[in-house]
Scaffold this motif. Structure first.
Motif, PDB file in Angstrom:
ATOM      1  N   THR A 180     -13.341 -11.750  -1.438  1.00 37.11           N
ATOM      2  CA  THR A 180     -14.557 -11.499  -0.419  1.00 37.11           C
ATOM      3  C   THR A 180     -15.013  -9.976  -0.513  1.00 37.11           C
ATOM      4  N   PHE A 224      -6.363   3.839   4.887  1.00 32.89           N
ATOM      5  CA  PHE A 224      -4.829   3.965   4.990  1.00 32.89           C
ATOM      6  C   PHE A 224      -4.214   5.141   4.753  1.00 32.89           C
ATOM      7  N   LEU A 225      -4.706   5.575   3.781  1.00 31.85           N
ATOM      8  CA  LEU A 225      -4.302   7.411   3.280  1.00 31.85           C
ATOM      9  C   LEU A 225      -4.311   8.432   4.293  1.00 31.85           C
ATOM     10  N   PHE A 252       0.582   3.796  -3.335  1.00 35.16           N
ATOM     11  CA  PHE A 252      -0.089   4.894  -3.254  1.00 35.16           C
ATOM     12  C   PHE A 252       0.883   6.147  -2.776  1.00 35.16           C
ATOM     13  N   GLU A 274     -18.069   5.780  -0.620  1.00 32.40           N
ATOM     14  CA  GLU A 274     -16.582   5.717  -1.014  1.00 32.40           C
ATOM     15  C   GLU A 274     -15.641   5.342  -0.085  1.00 32.40           C
ATOM     16  N   LEU A 275     -15.994   4.845   1.326  1.00 36.98           N
ATOM     17  CA  LEU A 275     -15.151   4.652   2.075  1.00 36.98           C
ATOM     18  C   LEU A 275     -14.414   3.055   1.802  1.00 36.98           C
ATOM     19  N   ASN A 276     -13.032   3.333   1.743  1.00 42.36           N
ATOM     20  CA  ASN A 276     -12.465   1.898   1.418  1.00 42.36           C
ATOM     21  C   ASN A 276     -11.216   1.960   2.256  1.00 42.36           C
ATOM     22  N   LEU A 277     -10.585   0.799   1.934  1.00 42.30           N
ATOM     23  CA  LEU A 277      -9.263   0.469   2.896  1.00 42.30           C
ATOM     24  C   LEU A 277      -8.199   1.356   2.411  1.00 42.30           C
ATOM     25  N   ALA A 278      -8.257   1.893   1.314  1.00 42.41           N
ATOM     26  CA  ALA A 278      -7.035   2.897   0.607  1.00 42.41           C
ATOM     27  C   ALA A 278      -7.211   4.202   1.162  1.00 42.41           C
ATOM     28  N   PRO A 300     -19.640 -11.702   0.114  1.00 40.70           N
ATOM     29  CA  PRO A 300     -20.904 -11.984   0.807  1.00 40.70           C
ATOM     30  C   PRO A 300     -21.765 -10.516   0.943  1.00 40.70           C
ATOM     31  N   PHE A 301     -21.119  -9.469   0.803  1.00 40.78           N
ATOM     32  CA  PHE A 301     -21.838  -8.161   1.237  1.00 40.78           C
ATOM     33  C   PHE A 301     -22.325  -7.632  -0.067  1.00 40.78           C
ATOM     34  N   PHE A 329     -17.172  -9.359   9.423  1.00 41.30           N
ATOM     35  CA  PHE A 329     -18.028 -10.308   8.812  1.00 41.30           C
ATOM     36  C   PHE A 329     -18.932 -10.897   9.880  1.00 41.30           C
ATOM     37  N   MET A 339       0.905  -1.345   0.040  1.00 38.00           N
ATOM     38  CA  MET A 339       0.144  -0.099  -0.053  1.00 38.00           C
ATOM     39  C   MET A 339       0.956   1.084  -0.015  1.00 38.00           C
ATOM     40  N   THR A 380     -14.075  -1.752  -5.081  1.00 37.65           N
ATOM     41  CA  THR A 380     -14.023  -0.387  -4.520  1.00 37.65           C
ATOM     42  C   THR A 380     -14.085  -0.464  -3.028  1.00 37.65           C
ATOM     43  N   ASP A 381     -14.330  -1.841  -2.427  1.00 39.87           N
ATOM     44  CA  ASP A 381     -14.160  -1.794  -0.863  1.00 39.87           C
ATOM     45  C   ASP A 381     -12.598  -1.635  -0.393  1.00 39.87           C
ATOM     46  N   ILE A 382     -11.624  -1.894  -1.441  1.00 43.31           N
ATOM     47  CA  ILE A 382     -10.329  -1.506  -1.186  1.00 43.31           C
ATOM     48  C   ILE A 382      -9.575  -0.316  -1.882  1.00 43.31           C
ATOM     49  N   VAL A 383     -10.037  -0.058  -2.946  1.00 47.34           N
ATOM     50  CA  VAL A 383      -9.654   1.242  -3.518  1.00 47.34           C
ATOM     51  C   VAL A 383     -10.653   2.166  -3.946  1.00 47.34           C
ATOM     52  N   PRO A 384     -10.376   3.457  -4.107  1.00 48.26           N
ATOM     53  CA  PRO A 384     -11.517   4.384  -4.456  1.00 48.26           C
ATOM     54  C   PRO A 384     -11.896   4.186  -5.903  1.00 48.26           C
ATOM     55  N   MET A 385     -12.831   4.484  -6.350  1.00 51.17           N
ATOM     56  CA  MET A 385     -13.513   4.185  -7.810  1.00 51.17           C
ATOM     57  C   MET A 385     -12.629   4.981  -8.855  1.00 51.17           C
TER      58      MET A 385
END
Lengths: 348, 223
Positions: free
Chosen positions: A239, B67-68, A163, B60-64, A262-263, B189, A159, A205-210
């Protein structure tokens, strides 16, 4: 008797057989089937193949796996130590990349099939093909170019680099991971894997912004799939939810299967795909550990009722934790077989 | 100095995860005479909370982003702390780590970054930390909270992890002084899981972790 492969093919085609395909992803449970510790179990491909066949016969689901554990990919690229647990999936303990200077030194095997780390997987695949090939889909797990660095340097450092780090080092690492990805996927395909799970949390987009997905993740996804071809590939966010990106990925890559998190809302996912591709809905398999059989039955019914209309639908799990009691696995599968029944008509 | 416009600009920089812009805004404000204390408490902390609320609202809330934003907040705080006129008072002490068998580091780094501007002292014990060490370090440092970041199902539920920390705290009569918070993917979960493993609280992300930890610090009997 209808086979798992027939069910999967029918689902891809939007046709009806006896029921929808049901994928139950049991990995570490194989060691228990053979009364072995995880490290002993994963040291021999024959053992993994035998347990996969046994578990499929025991539970009656539709797929088997040639995946040992996710960290195996790091072993191809120089990882020398995997931390084995007594009761959970093995972890990468020795990072291949510890500094930016290690990136140019990363060696991509010329021939993945000939690499010692692939030997046991090849044995496993060969047995699975011989014993159940063509009857039950053999699944392989391939980590996308953008996600593979997390296995090589840890998620935190990846990460940082992705980033906040220098663009040159990031692009160089991604290029090397892409090169490996194409070789690995090709090797699995040539060895007989039918379903190639393309795992990419950075494609969610759970991990990175769109914005990042569109500018950075998507081009690498397109590059991966263009180079390897979409045949047999199923898109998976590890997942995480993929509904927001499925339409774009479908339009830009032609991938025909989407393994939702799952979500993800199942009905919404079906609407997004609109019959253009297979929607695979998943149950929250961490909650399966503590849910009662009645709760499990209700959850399975809810998922299948949302996904079944219109066909092109598969019910599945993510990676089933070892702690799930056997009666709960059975309760989930029995409900999936019952509510996923197509007897009496075409799903569309 | 007129802080509301700065708060708005700083919030935008956080939302856009633009670390350079965020740092520049703070440096410019210092140059114009703003006090480091007011920048932290009236700009950085409110912006961090506003950013997460805004991101949640627009889904828009996400892991990145987590983190940032936590990284930017930590970096800005690091730059401002030496400029405090009086050494900041510590609100509380926390020890944090990944439990036995767990080698993941990202979750605890996000939490540490979010705790930094709150003046909560945080000792990072690293990965694969035994339950005994969690308790010993908390005791030695007179920490009010043990924060455990477990990213895998078997490490989250392990009898060598949070469950054992709870047992040791009970055996040593430390449950009123040291509270336990847990976080990590498995807890997202299953929102009842923290109770099954004996934690006093859990949090799905860094900002929520700060809120929960602040509450637990208040609940713990002072050393």
């Amino acid at each position: 008797m209808v086979t798992g492969m027939q069910r999967l093919s029918a689902a891809f085609d939007g046709a009806a057989v006896d029921r929808i395909p049901v994928f139950c992803n049991l990995l570490d449970q194989g060691a228990g089937e053979l009364n072995l510790r995880l490290e002993e179990y994963y040291s021999h491909g024959e053992r993994v193949a035998e347990a996969q066949i046994r578990m499929r016969e025991k539970y009656g689901h539709d797929n088997v796996w040639c995946l040992f554990y996710v960290g195996k990919e790091a072993e191809f690229l120089g990882c020398r130590k995997i931390l084995f647990a007594e009761n959970g999936p093995p972890n990468v303990e020795d990072w291949v990349i510890n500094s930016l200077e290690d990136i140019p030194r990363l060696e991509i095997p010329e021939d993945v099939s000939a690499h010692p780390a692939f030997e046991e997987t090849l044995k496993c695949l060969s047995i699975l093909r011989r014993e159940i090939g063509g009857k039950y889909p053999i699944c392989a797990y391939i980590t996308a170019s953008m996600a593979l660095p997390a296995l090589l340097m840890g998620m935190e450092r990846w990460m940082d680099l992705l980033f906040l780090g220098p663009a040159g080092a990031r692009e160089e690492l991604l290029s090397r991971c892409h090169e490996f990805f194409v070789k690995e996927l090709t090797a699995y395909r040539e060895a007989g894997a039918d379903v190639l799970i393309y795992s990419n949390p950075f494609g969610s987009t759970d991990i990175v912004p769109m914005g990042f997905f569109q500018e950075c993740s998507l081009p690498w996804i397109e590059k991966d799939i263009r180079a390897a071809g979409p045949a047999g590939v199923v898109y998976y966010g590890g997942t995480a939810r993929i509904n927001p990106v499925m339409a774009t990925v479908f339009e830009r890559t032609g991938i025909k299967g989407y393994y939702m998190g799952p979500f993800d809302r199942v009905r919404e996912g079906k609407e997004i795909l609109a019959g253009r591709a297979l929607a695979c809905a998943t149950i929250n398999d961490i909650a399966l550990i503590d849910w009662s059989p009645e709760e499990i039955r209700m959850q399975v019914r809810k998922i299948i009722q949302a996904g079944l209309p219109g066909g092109k639908f598969l019910f599945g799990t993510c990676v089933m934790p070892l702690d799930i009691p056997e009666p709960n696995i059975r309760a989930m599968l029995e409900a999936a077989f019952e509510f996923g029944s197509l007897e009496g008509g075409n799903p569309s | 100095m007129n802080l509301p416009p700065l708060l708005s600009l700083f919030s935008e920089a956080l939302f856009d995860t633009d670390r350079d812009r965020a740092l520049q805004l703070v440096r410019d404000a210092i140059h114009q005479g703003a006090a480091a204390e007011e920048l932290i408490f009236e700009v950085v902390i409110p912006a961090l909370e506003k950013c997460v609320t805004d991101l949640e609202e627009c889904e828009e809330l996400n892991l990145a982003q987590h983190f940032l934003t936590s990284q930017i907040a930590a970096d800005v705080t690091e730059e401002l702390l030496p400029r405090f006129r009086v050494a900041p008072e510590t609100v509380g002490r926390v020890v944090i780590g990944s439990p036995h068998g767990d080698l993941h580091t990202l979750g605890k780094r996000i939490v540490v970054g979010c705790l930094r501007p709150r003046m909560i002292e945080c000792a990072d014990l690293g990965v694969n930390v035994s339950a005994e060490r969690f308790v010993e370090e908390a005791e030695n440092r007179r920490a009010s909270v043990i924060a455990i970041s477990a990213m895998m199902v078997h490490t989250a539920r392990s009898e060598k992890g949070c469950l054992k920390v709870r047992d040791i705290l009970r055996e040593r009569g430390l449950e009123d002084r040291i509270k336990v918070i847990i976080g990590g993917a498995p807890f997202r979960f299953d929102d009842q899981l923290h109770q099954r493993v004996g934690a006093d609280g859990w949090a799905p992300d860094g900002i929520q972790a700060v809120k929960a930890i602040s509450r637990l610090i208040r609940e713990a009997r002072p050393w």
